[in-house]
Design an enzyme around this catalytic site. Structure first.
Site, PDB file in Angstrom:
ATOM      1  N   GLY A 103     -14.406  -3.581   0.521  1.00  0.00           N
ATOM      2  CA  GLY A 103     -15.776  -3.068   0.575  1.00  0.00           C
ATOM      3  C   GLY A 103     -16.025  -1.967  -0.443  1.00  0.00           C
ATOM      4  O   GLY A 103     -17.095  -1.902  -1.050  1.00  0.00           O
ATOM      5  N   ARG A 144       0.820  -1.216   0.000  1.00  0.00           N
ATOM      6  CA  ARG A 144       0.000   0.000   0.000  1.00  0.00           C
ATOM      7  C   ARG A 144       0.850   1.262   0.000  1.00  0.00           C
ATOM      8  O   ARG A 144       0.449   2.271  -0.597  1.00  0.00           O
ATOM      9  CB  ARG A 144      -0.942  -0.002   1.200  1.00  0.00           C
ATOM     10  CG  ARG A 144      -2.087  -0.957   0.970  1.00  0.00           C
ATOM     11  CD  ARG A 144      -3.050  -0.948   2.111  1.00  0.00           C
ATOM     12  NE  ARG A 144      -4.230  -1.723   1.761  1.00  0.00           N
ATOM     13  CZ  ARG A 144      -5.061  -2.252   2.647  1.00  0.00           C
ATOM     14  NH1 ARG A 144      -4.842  -2.097   3.929  1.00  0.00           N
ATOM     15  NH2 ARG A 144      -6.107  -2.924   2.256  1.00  0.00           N
ATOM     16  N   LYS A 192     -20.440 -15.744   1.174  1.00  0.00           N
ATOM     17  CA  LYS A 192     -21.823 -15.352   1.440  1.00  0.00           C
ATOM     18  C   LYS A 192     -22.512 -14.679   0.261  1.00  0.00           C
ATOM     19  O   LYS A 192     -21.995 -13.728  -0.300  1.00  0.00           O
ATOM     20  CB  LYS A 192     -21.848 -14.375   2.616  1.00  0.00           C
ATOM     21  CG  LYS A 192     -21.567 -15.015   3.953  1.00  0.00           C
ATOM     22  CD  LYS A 192     -21.196 -13.927   4.933  1.00  0.00           C
ATOM     23  CE  LYS A 192     -21.989 -14.021   6.210  1.00  0.00           C
ATOM     24  NZ  LYS A 192     -21.751 -12.783   7.009  1.00  0.00           N
ATOM     25  N   GLY A 201     -10.625  -8.591  -0.912  1.00  0.00           N
ATOM     26  CA  GLY A 201      -9.434  -8.964  -0.136  1.00  0.00           C
ATOM     27  C   GLY A 201      -8.970 -10.380  -0.417  1.00  0.00           C
ATOM     28  O   GLY A 201      -7.803 -10.621  -0.748  1.00  0.00           O
TER      29      GLY A 201
HETATM   30  P1  ADP Z   1     -13.438 -11.416  -1.129  1.00  0.00           P
HETATM   31  O1  ADP Z   1     -12.669 -11.087   0.128  1.00  0.00           O
HETATM   32  O2  ADP Z   1     -12.539 -11.576  -2.307  1.00  0.00           O
HETATM   33  O3  ADP Z   1     -14.581 -10.461  -1.372  1.00  0.00           O
HETATM   34  P2  ADP Z   1     -15.126 -13.309   0.241  1.00  0.00           P
HETATM   35  O4  ADP Z   1     -14.680 -12.740   1.537  1.00  0.00           O
HETATM   36  O5  ADP Z   1     -16.496 -13.063  -0.200  1.00  0.00           O
HETATM   37  O6  ADP Z   1     -14.108 -12.872  -0.921  1.00  0.00           O
HETATM   38  O7  ADP Z   1     -14.971 -14.886   0.252  1.00  0.00           O
HETATM   39  C1  ADP Z   1     -13.773 -15.530   0.607  1.00  0.00           C
HETATM   40  C2  ADP Z   1     -13.999 -16.666   1.558  1.00  0.00           C
HETATM   41  O8  ADP Z   1     -14.932 -17.599   1.035  1.00  0.00           O
HETATM   42  C3  ADP Z   1     -12.732 -17.436   1.798  1.00  0.00           C
HETATM   43  O9  ADP Z   1     -12.442 -17.396   3.185  1.00  0.00           O
HETATM   44  C4  ADP Z   1     -13.053 -18.858   1.339  1.00  0.00           C
HETATM   45  O10 ADP Z   1     -12.488 -19.848   2.168  1.00  0.00           O
HETATM   46  C5  ADP Z   1     -14.551 -18.883   1.462  1.00  0.00           C
HETATM   47  N1  ADP Z   1     -15.146 -19.937   0.637  1.00  0.00           N
HETATM   48  C6  ADP Z   1     -15.239 -19.983  -0.715  1.00  0.00           C
HETATM   49  N2  ADP Z   1     -15.820 -21.129  -1.107  1.00  0.00           N
HETATM   50  C7  ADP Z   1     -16.116 -21.826   0.017  1.00  0.00           C
HETATM   51  C8  ADP Z   1     -16.740 -23.087   0.275  1.00  0.00           C
HETATM   52  N3  ADP Z   1     -17.189 -23.874  -0.714  1.00  0.00           N
HETATM   53  N4  ADP Z   1     -16.900 -23.468   1.567  1.00  0.00           N
HETATM   54  C9  ADP Z   1     -16.463 -22.678   2.569  1.00  0.00           C
HETATM   55  N5  ADP Z   1     -15.867 -21.482   2.392  1.00  0.00           N
HETATM   56  C10 ADP Z   1     -15.688 -21.066   1.133  1.00  0.00           C
HETATM   57 MG    MG Z   2     -13.160 -11.417   2.222  1.00  0.00          MG
END
Ligand code: ADP
Ligand code: MG
Length: 405
Positions: free
Chosen positions: A385, A36, A205, A362
């Site tokens: 976010g 960063r 989620k 992230g």
């Molecule tokens: P980002 O930070 O890129 O926005 P998210 O925070 O939405 O992504 O999602 C990342 C998380 O989702 C990771 O911790 C990953 O382990 C979890 N994840 C993805 N697929 C699965 C799965 N099938 N079961 C459990 N956790 C999952």
């Molecule tokens: Mg995340």
């Protein structure tokens, strides 16, 4: 981009407040990752070259919230963890130039800056006024400042004193070079994407990503690839048995609604055709790939399977714009990173063939770095976010507050 950038105005001899994102991981006074700080260098170097007097400001962690938590739980609070001093030192090394740090008489320090000099304020969040967007605090930040520059895209979704409040007290407010790059890439993808436009969404989620999914459908993305745990909410809503896979039951009606919206808009949604499953979360062993239709009641889906990886890679062929947020599986646990890595490779390949690719979030960015493919992606967004809110079509307060072109 319809916002003015630092390059659109004259900053020579002016005192310029640059809101940067220096929220870096620090352990025992040592910076663990200076990405960063390096990210802000183009704007800082430009301001030096132009002969501006530079005031840098950032937050670092959440000192007041952590302090309150520590007091409530009776655990120790270490104020040394929240000083930006190590960052000022690292920046001085990177620039090979002196960086003055906030002392007792900040007003005098800022007033005595010469052209090209750099001064860094202490962690903004040590003052409760920052996160509250307190008007008095915002006014104080603007003291002795001629021009405001926001180069911290990652905090632009929060209306804080240093991202929004201050802009009411400074005449000229513009984007820094890193911010400008974010707005260009994300803005183009959202408002005038070259087609075919393919979006890949994954992660844990559905509820986190609904506004993004809806905004992408509204913008008639050509294909929407859905992987990660998120897919299981869609499958369960369709009547499949998904075992102990991560599902948000309350989101099932929404999942069906999204599918209907997509159908009406002519957006093709692709869900996984197979997945990697295990018997239980603990331990994560006996992995096998199975077809979606044959999920047994007790199994846990942790990654997309090889068929899905091939189908998704195929869907990316010929794409001209690709937006990706959310890993395809639990990529932190090998070998459940395979699906995410396969998609990362496919995105890199499509980029090589002329697609503009954007990865945000992230965990998604961590996965791309883990795969060693970051330099094969057109744009790695620095926001978590903020990127999601931007893709959802929201005007970020820290962006909206900048001067229009
Ligand atoms: P980002 O930070 O890129 O926005 P998210 O925070 O939405 O992504 O999602 C990342 C998380 O989702 C990771 O911790 C990953 O382990 C979890 N994840 C993805 N697929 C699965 C799965 N099938 N079961 C459990 N956790 C999952
Ligand atoms: Mg995340």
């Amino acid at each position: 981009m319809n916002k003015k950038s630092i390059k659109d105005i004259d900053i020579k001899g002016k005192t310029v407040f640059i809101r940067v994102d220096f929220n870096v991981p620090i352990k025992d006074g040592k910076i663990e990752d200076d990405t960063r700080i390096r990210g802000a260098l183009p704007t800082i170097k430009y301001a030096i070259e132009q002969g501006a007097k530079i005031v840098l400001a950032s937050h670092l962690g959440r000192p007041l919230k952590d302090k309150k938590k520590a007091e409530e739980k009776g655990t120790p609070y270490d104020p040394a963890k929240y000083t930006l001093r190590p960052v000022a030192e690292r920046l001085a090394e990177l620039l090979e130039k002196e960086v003055a740090f906030e002392g007792k008489n900040m007003t005098a320090q800022i007033a005595s800056l010469g052209s090209g000099d750099i001064f860094m304020r202490e962690n903004l969040r040590l003052d409760a006024g920052e996160e509250k967007n307190d008007a008095e605090f915002a006014k104080k930040l603007a003291d002795g400042i001629d021009i405001y520059v926001n180069d911290a895209f990652g905090t632009a979704h929060r209306a804080h004193a240093s991202t929004e409040g201050i802009t009411h007290h400074v005449e000229t407010c513009v984007a820094g070079l890193l911010m400008e790059k974010e707005l260009e890439f994300l803005g183009k993808a959202l408002n005038s994407p070259e087609r075919p436009f393919v979006a890949i969404l994954g992660g844990a989620k559905v509820s986190d990503k609904i506004p993004v999914i809806e905004s992408l459908i509204e913008r008639k993305v050509d294909k929407l690839l859905i992987g990660g745990a998120m897919a299981y909410t869609f499958f369960k809503a369709q009547g499949y048995t998904v075992g102990k896979s991560l599902v948000e039951d309350e989101m099932m009606p929404k999942a069906l609604e999204i599918e209907a919206q997509a159908k009406a808009a002519g957006v093709e949604i692709l869900l996984p055709t197979d997945h990697q499953v295990v018997d239980s979360y603990d331990p994560l062993n006996s992995r096998k790939a199975i077809q979606i239709e044959f999920t047994n009641a007790g199994l846990v889906g942790l990654d997309i399977g090889p068929d899905t990886a091939a189908v998704f890679a195929n869907a990316l062929e010929g794409a001209k714009t690709i937006v990706w947020n959310g890993p395809m599986g639990m990529f932190e646990e090998k070998p459940f990173d395979e699906g995410t890595i396969a998609i990362a490779k496919a995105v890199a390949e499509a980029t090589e063939k002329g697609a503009t690719s954007i990865v945000g979030g992230g965990d998604s960015v961590a996965a791309i770095n883990q795969a060693g493919l970051a330099d094969k992606i057109s744009h790695i967004s620095t926001g978590g976010g903020a990127t999601l809110e931007f893709l959802a079509g929201d005007v970020l307060p820290g962006v909206g507050a900048l001067d229009d072109k």
